[in-house]
Design an enzyme around this catalytic site. Structure first.
Site, PDB file in Angstrom:
ATOM      1  N   GLU A   1       7.389 -21.843   8.116  1.00  0.00           N
ATOM      2  CA  GLU A   1       7.837 -20.957   9.191  1.00  0.00           C
ATOM      3  C   GLU A   1       8.881 -21.598  10.098  1.00  0.00           C
ATOM      4  O   GLU A   1       9.488 -20.924  10.929  1.00  0.00           O
ATOM      5  CB  GLU A   1       6.648 -20.506  10.036  1.00  0.00           C
TER       6      GLU A   1
ATOM      7  N   GLU B   1       0.807  -1.223   0.000  1.00  0.00           N
ATOM      8  CA  GLU B   1       0.000   0.000   0.000  1.00  0.00           C
ATOM      9  C   GLU B   1       0.841   1.274   0.000  1.00  0.00           C
ATOM     10  O   GLU B   1       0.314   2.364  -0.248  1.00  0.00           O
ATOM     11  CB  GLU B   1      -0.946   0.001   1.202  1.00  0.00           C
TER      12      GLU B   1
END
Length: 268
Positions: A109, A78
């Site tokens: 992960e 953004e």
């Protein structure tokens, strides 16, 4: 047991009405802003350090897994349309690669070495900043990346929701937002995720303001990627220069940004 994994204060959820469930979630969500407020000194320290690096040409990197990784990518993605910066200025990386944005990649992960390999693909250097995002503060992918980056002279920070975590201990500027047990036990996409999103908003927005990407309270460098943003930019120019809408619109299209339109108009 970590706070993020501790049992919810709300019992027998499957027996509750829709209204009661919504009220319970809302009740828990109200506490998030207070938890973020309690962490403001840590957020300030990390933000100032980030501004200082980026003013010298550094970039901001986020790494995370699952929800935390997605939130970092969201914040990074953004920044270009909102502030007109290059796509390589703020970079979000998720364990498991881009496919993990939509679908979980099993055990991604847990690889403590992979984050550094992912960061090297972007030629990360000691001028840059790395923020690890992990609700638990124990994610091996994130901790491994932070530790290696710190060894390489890269400024390191984190956003986590357990106090005294291994991740916080590994970095220079930890941010610990302790939001307490989740409404659904262990579902850190809820309060922890909301807290992380709030902190990311605060850091990136403040950094961009400090880098001169906002004038007054307006996004003068935003990208004109749709009709709504063109209309918003036109209104900004109209208000700033006290001219007609048609003239403001023409200036915006001619110069390509609110900043350039206003600057060039004032040079007349």
């Amino acid at each position: 047991m970590s706070i993020t994994e501790s049992e919810s204060y709300h019992k027998d959820l499957e027996k509750q009405t829709v209204g009661d469930l919504l009220k319970g979630i809302n009740q828990e969500d109200k506490s998030v802003a207070d938890a973020v407020e309690a962490s403001l000194p840590q957020i300030e320290q990390l933000t100032i350090a980030t501004v200082n690096r980026m003013k010298l040409g550094g970039r901001l990197f986020y790494i995370g897994a699952g929800t935390s990784g997605r939130l970092g990518i969201l914040d990074a993605s953004e920044c270009p349309p909102t502030f007109g910066v290059d796509h390589n200025t703020v970079i979000g990386i998720i364990a498991g690669g881009d496919s993990a944005i939509r679908k979980a990649v099993e055990f991604a992960e847990d690889n403590e070495q992979q984050a550094w390999e992912d960061l090297k693909a972007f030629d990360i250097t000691s001028k840059d900043v790395l923020i690890g995002i992990a609700a638990s503060g124990t994610t091996p992918y994130v901790i491994g990346g932070i530790k290696k980056a710190k060894e390489e002279g890269i400024l390191t920070g984190c956003i986590c929701c357990n106090p005294g975590s291994p991740l916080a201990s590994a970095c220079e500027c930890p941010v610990e937002v302790v939001v307490g047990p989740e409404f659904v036990t262990g579902s850190t996409r809820m309060k922890a995720g909301t807290a992380q999103k709030m902190v990311l908003n605060m850091i990136s927005t403040t950094v961009m303001i400090q880098l001169g990407k906002v004038e007054g309270n307006r996004m003068v460098d935003m990208q004109l990627s749709n009709d709504k943003l063109v209309a918003r930019g036109t209104k900004m120019i109209q208000d700033a220069l006290n001219i007609e809408t048609s003239e403001a619109h023409e200036l915006l299209l001619q110069h390509g940004s609110v900043r350039q339109a206003i600057t060039n108009y004032k040079k007349k």
